[in-house]
Write an enzyme that holds these catalytic residues in place. Sequence first.
Site, short mmCIF file in Angstrom:
data_model
loop_
_atom_site.label_atom_id
_atom_site.label_comp_id
_atom_site.label_asym_id
_atom_site.label_seq_id
_atom_site.Cartn_x
_atom_site.Cartn_y
_atom_site.Cartn_z
N GLU A 171 -18.11 110.47 76.52
CA GLU A 171 -18.44 109.05 76.73
C GLU A 171 -19.04 108.42 75.47
OE1 GLU A 171 -21.32 105.74 77.87
OE2 GLU A 171 -21.69 107.67 76.94
N ASP A 222 -25.49 106.38 85.54
CA ASP A 222 -25.80 106.48 84.12
C ASP A 222 -27.23 105.98 83.87
OD1 ASP A 222 -25.47 107.07 81.47
OD2 ASP A 222 -23.92 105.57 81.08
#
Length: 351
Positions: A171, A222
């Site tokens: 990511e 997240d």
Amino acid sequence: MWAIQAVSCLLLMTFTVWPIQQTDGQLTLDQMRIVATRTNESHFDAVLKSILKPRIVGTASHAEVKRSIITELKALGFGVELDEFNQKTPHFGSLKFTNIIGKLNPEADKYLTLACHYDSKYFREHAFVGAVDSAVPCALMLNLVKTTESALKLLRNNTDLSLMLLFFDGEEAFRKWSATDSLYGSRHLASKWTTAPYVPKTIGGGKSMREIDRVQLLVLLDLIGSEDPKFYNFFPNTRNHHRRLSKIENGLRTHKLLVKGSDAKTGSMFLDQTLYNRIEDDHLPFLKRNIPVLHLIPVPFPKHWHKPEDNEANLSRSTIKNVNAVLRIFMIEYLTFCNSKYGRAPESCLQ
């Protein structure tokens, strides 16, 4: 040991009979109380410890974390698939990335999909363990399964809707965030699943669809783990789900089922408000392909974001426990009442 076995039996009995007690697809207060207090802190701590280290793609510690996640998924009884690919990156050249996909029932047509990224950002100047970014979200996902094993056992054979845990690789950007230097894993997997056909077994009358359409709802976690997070809704088509998170939290607080601690403020976490701003994260490749997304990321970002201080010492244990309790209830409600056996057909669940 007796106490643990007793709670497990009570949990199993509750989950066995709750479909006939449900009201509007929600757990009763007694059921919420059992699910909210069904914790396993030693499991969470052990899993977090196995992840909480620098895990830059291509390094030995990254490979260790990958093996730990795979081992834990298998121990929890999940089928494991790996999406492996090589891609060129700044600084490090061609690297091998691995997305990890765990499925409660690999034969199911649709999935409630919980997702996080398990890599950590590269900094030349200092080591970075990324506690909230995103060791805690990954450990939290695995702990959600561990603490609801009795319920998931009853739901394991459902073929219309099941649970998927998705651990994205790559990511983080290696040099500077851009369309090509970020979201390596999610971009690859979304593209791969878009071109792969799938013929459902139990829904849609056997009409072919894309593999990516098996993701009924993508819940991306997240930057979770710091004190006083504020989670907003971002998308109109999943506002009802975000509103449910808010109502679950409010219900738990009203009945004193949230943890109070010196590191936890008393303000609401899941706010029934919508922010129309664009946060670039692993959900974007799926959002672009019309997959419903629930993006659980605090705004503003935690104060230690992308700093060496994003470590275990600066985590809010009380906040983590409370987020865990809310998500535990949401997950079980969704899996129970958004399948044709106990509730509504998956096709209608987002309406």
